[in-house]
Design a protein around this motif. Structure first.
Motif, PDB file in Angstrom:
ATOM      1  N   PHE A 147     -38.318 -47.485 -11.477  1.00 40.70           N
ATOM      2  CA  PHE A 147     -38.182 -48.214 -10.195  1.00 40.70           C
ATOM      3  C   PHE A 147     -39.406 -48.050  -9.310  1.00 40.70           C
ATOM      4  N   GLU A 190     -47.826 -37.790  -9.071  1.00 45.18           N
ATOM      5  CA  GLU A 190     -46.943 -36.626  -9.174  1.00 45.18           C
ATOM      6  C   GLU A 190     -47.780 -35.389  -8.824  1.00 45.18           C
ATOM      7  N   THR A 246     -41.483 -33.713  -5.918  1.00 46.00           N
ATOM      8  CA  THR A 246     -41.694 -33.784  -7.367  1.00 46.00           C
ATOM      9  C   THR A 246     -40.532 -34.476  -8.055  1.00 46.00           C
ATOM     10  N   THR A 259     -33.147 -42.394  -4.515  1.00 49.36           N
ATOM     11  CA  THR A 259     -33.438 -43.815  -4.301  1.00 49.36           C
ATOM     12  C   THR A 259     -32.242 -44.618  -4.802  1.00 49.36           C
ATOM     13  N   ILE A 270     -32.661 -43.081  -0.132  1.00 49.60           N
ATOM     14  CA  ILE A 270     -33.755 -44.029   0.062  1.00 49.60           C
ATOM     15  C   ILE A 270     -33.328 -45.377  -0.513  1.00 49.60           C
ATOM     16  N   PRO A 271     -32.916 -46.321   0.330  1.00 49.78           N
ATOM     17  CA  PRO A 271     -32.571 -47.632  -0.232  1.00 49.78           C
ATOM     18  C   PRO A 271     -33.801 -48.193  -0.957  1.00 49.78           C
ATOM     19  N   PHE A 300     -40.154 -54.607  -5.281  1.00 48.65           N
ATOM     20  CA  PHE A 300     -41.505 -55.104  -5.555  1.00 48.65           C
ATOM     21  C   PHE A 300     -41.384 -56.120  -6.676  1.00 48.65           C
ATOM     22  N   GLY A 323     -43.183 -45.764  -2.659  1.00 45.11           N
ATOM     23  CA  GLY A 323     -42.975 -46.114  -4.056  1.00 45.11           C
ATOM     24  C   GLY A 323     -43.620 -47.433  -4.424  1.00 45.11           C
TER      25      GLY A 323
END
Ligand code: SAH
Ligand code: SF4
Length: 377
Positions: free
Chosen positions: A122, A171, A203, A270, A299-300, A304, A346
């Motif tokens: 995602f 990361e 992480t 998420t 986190i909704p 993208f 993200g």
């Protein structure tokens, strides 16, 4: 190329390395502290202006070292005060950094790598693959640029940045040494002086490195969980096949156990519509997290192009949150910020040209008491 590339870049020296550097040119420890202050507190990169050092020393330094800053290629400020910078790093790749002001704090979201090898399903950073690690100078350079943007060069800067989250591209635990050195600079009183509680490393669960982290520093920890069982987490975070949930939870507890104070981990989750947002998932998550002192940050999902996922409705997010709260958990929903400047969590891919996408910015560990329909704030 000129000899500039061979000069040591003092911007990227941790406090310990700065001392080593000055020792190597026959100077005392306190010179390192002076230099850290000049660079990180006054934003001074010109040795000739460092007037508390002798002329001879300044000339000597100009021969062997320099303060080389990242090049800001794009800067934007949102109506809500969120700022974004795209910085060009050595080699030409670009990295994004985001600053989110709030009533009582200012949070900077810092990148650790260009791209990411872990390929979470995602995450658009993951989709672009791994390019390379950022150097210490490139990581701390993001903090430098943001901090200096609030003041005139040569003046002592104001403390606008109170929190740093290593939640940009990459990361952080896979660029361990550079990230740790950069975090030491963030926390050093001669540099940015941030509290260890206010520097957070996020992480996706590189278990051995979590153990190593606890041996060398005591920053706050965020763990990107996203799923309450291995079957689902294997799909969303491929790294889970190597370090499954049981090991990740144990490593999180080991890390917390090494901290000198009582601190909770932040669990990031998420939420994707119809994927991990069911009440069954909420129940499993609640049970799993009974074993960890933590606060949960929902986190909704940030869409993208071609991601294949959708953000759940606000009602689904609230229902999930309310269930967790009813089970005794501390839960926040990450707020949307900077939606007019394309500063998305993200979604950071270092693009400069593509400003057509409108997207949202979620920040970590935000207490979200007030919710507005349509746009989470
Ligand atoms: N690699 C680290 C830190 C960078 S990602 C990690 O995974 O923790 C920072 C956070 O953004 C993670 O919690 C990640 O899961 C989340 N994220 C990634 N893609 C996202 C998206 N499309 N929408 C919302 N959050 C996303
Ligand atoms: Fe890498 Fe984090 Fe994105 Fe996963 S979520 S691909 S670990 S940056």
């Amino acid at each position: 190329m000129s000899d500039t590339n061979q000069k040591i870049n003092l911007l990227g020296l941790s406090p310990a390395r700065m001392e080593e550097f000055f020792a190597s040119i026959g100077e005392k420890k306190f010179r390192a502290q002076q230099m850290l202050k000049w660079i990180h507190q006054y934003g001074e990169s010109d040795f000739s202006k460092m007037t508390n050092m002798s002329k001879a020393l300044r000339e000597k330094m100009a021969d062997v070292c320099e303060v080389r800053l990242p090049e800001v290629v794009y800067e934007d400020i949102s109506a809500d005060g969120t700022r974004k910078w795209v910085m060009r790093m050595d080699g030409g790749s670009a990295v994004e950094t985001v600053y989110i002001p709030e009533k009582d704090r200012g949070t900077l979201c810092v990148s650790s790598q260009i791209g990411c090898a872990l390929d979470c399903s995602f995450c658009s950073t993951g989709k672009q693959g791994f390019n390379r690690d950022l150097s210490v100078a490139e990581i701390i350079g993001q903090v430098y640029v943001a901090a200096m943007s609030f003041h005139a060069p040569g003046e002592r800067r104001e403390r606008k940045i109170t929190n740093v989250v290593m939640m940009g591209m990459g990361e952080p635990l896979l660029n361990f040494d550079n990230v740790v050195d950069a975090m030491h600079l963030m926390m050093d009183d001669n540099a940015y002086g941030l509290s260890k509680r206010r520097v957070t490393l996020s992480t996706s669960g590189v278990v051995p490195m979590m153990d190593k982290l606890g041996d060398v520093t005591d920053v706050s920890l965020a763990v990107s969980l996203h799923a309450p069982n291995d079957e689902l987490r294997n799909q969303l975070v491929p790294l889970n096949k190597k370090y499954p949930l049981k090991e990740l939870i144990a490593a999180t507890n080991r890390y917390l156990g090494k901290l000198p104070d009582k601190r909770k981990a932040t669990i990031e989750y998420t939420m994707m519509d119809g994927v991990n947002d069911s009440m069954e998932c909420a129940a499993q998550l609640s049970d799993l997290l009974q074993q960890v002192p933590c606060k949960i940050n929902l986190i909704p999902f940030n869409p993208f192009p071609n991601s294949g996922y959708r953000r759940p409705s606000n009602n689904r997010v609230y229902r999930f949150r309310d269930y967790l709260i009813s089970q005794g958990h501390v839960v926040t929903i990450r707020s949307t910020r900077g939606d007019d400047i394309d500063a998305a969590c993200g979604q950071l891919v270092g693009r400069v040209e593509d400003k057509t996408r409108r997207s949202q910015r979620y920040i970590d560990a935000v207490q979200v008491e007030e919710q507005k329909p349509g746009k989470m704030l």
